[in-house]
Design a protein around this motif. Structure first.
Motif, short mmCIF file in Angstrom:
data_model
loop_
_atom_site.label_atom_id
_atom_site.label_comp_id
_atom_site.label_asym_id
_atom_site.label_seq_id
_atom_site.Cartn_x
_atom_site.Cartn_y
_atom_site.Cartn_z
N VAL A 75 12.47 -4.42 -6.40
CA VAL A 75 12.34 -5.81 -5.95
C VAL A 75 11.57 -5.95 -4.64
O VAL A 75 10.74 -6.85 -4.51
N PRO A 76 11.79 -5.10 -3.63
CA PRO A 76 11.02 -5.26 -2.38
C PRO A 76 9.52 -5.03 -2.59
O PRO A 76 9.08 -4.61 -3.66
N LEU A 77 8.75 -5.28 -1.58
CA LEU A 77 7.29 -5.17 -1.67
C LEU A 77 6.80 -3.78 -2.06
O LEU A 77 5.79 -3.65 -2.73
N LEU A 78 7.52 -2.75 -1.67
CA LEU A 78 7.14 -1.41 -2.11
C LEU A 78 7.19 -1.32 -3.63
O LEU A 78 6.39 -0.63 -4.25
N GLY A 79 8.11 -2.04 -4.23
CA GLY A 79 8.22 -2.07 -5.69
C GLY A 79 7.02 -2.73 -6.34
O GLY A 79 6.62 -2.36 -7.44
N PHE A 80 6.44 -3.73 -5.67
CA PHE A 80 5.23 -4.36 -6.20
C PHE A 80 4.08 -3.36 -6.22
O PHE A 80 3.34 -3.27 -7.20
N THR A 127 0.83 -1.21 0.00
CA THR A 127 0.00 0.00 0.00
C THR A 127 0.86 1.26 0.00
O THR A 127 0.56 2.23 -0.71
N ALA A 128 1.93 1.26 0.77
CA ALA A 128 2.83 2.41 0.78
C ALA A 128 3.46 2.62 -0.60
O ALA A 128 3.63 3.76 -1.04
#
Length: 122
Positions: A64-69, A40-41
């Protein structure tokens, strides 16, 4: 130049992981809530225009990290809305992330086939 690019990616990705670890250690948040919060961020930071410059500077360290998703989801929606109108708001995120989702499913399935699960009692 390549070494500096690798350093930037490692530094940014590492900082994002440190934030996640601090959330686990210092708050009562579960890993699932942290996962959702990071995605969400990423969407929110992309919507306000703050995440794209970080992606341009850090490369894979930011994608690559979840923020990138979350960044890819928001970027896909933005592009699809520009092309398809309101329908793009429903289809853009899925089409932009389809490769990553498919890879997660396939590799998760392969790991399940290759591993030998044990019950907690053993």
């Amino acid at each position: 130049m390549v070494a500096f690019s690798l350093f930037k990616a490692f530094f940014v990705g590492g900082c994002l992981c440190v934030i996640g670890q601090l959330l686990i250690d210092l708050t009562g948040m579960t890993p699932a809530r942290i996962l959702v919060s990071f995605v969400t961020a990423g969407v929110v930071l992309t919507a306000v225009g703050l995440y794209a410059p970080l992606v341009e500077w850090a490369g894979a360290g930011a994608t690559v990290p979840l923020l990138g998703f979350g960044y890819v989801l928001a970027d896909g929606v933005k592009e699809a809305v520009a092309q398809d109108g309101l329908l793009g708001a429903l289809t853009g995120g899925l089409s932009a992330t389809a490769g990553g989702i498919a890879a997660a499913i396939v590799f998760g399935f392969l790991c399940a086939l290759l591993s030998r699960p044990k019950s907690k009692a053993e």
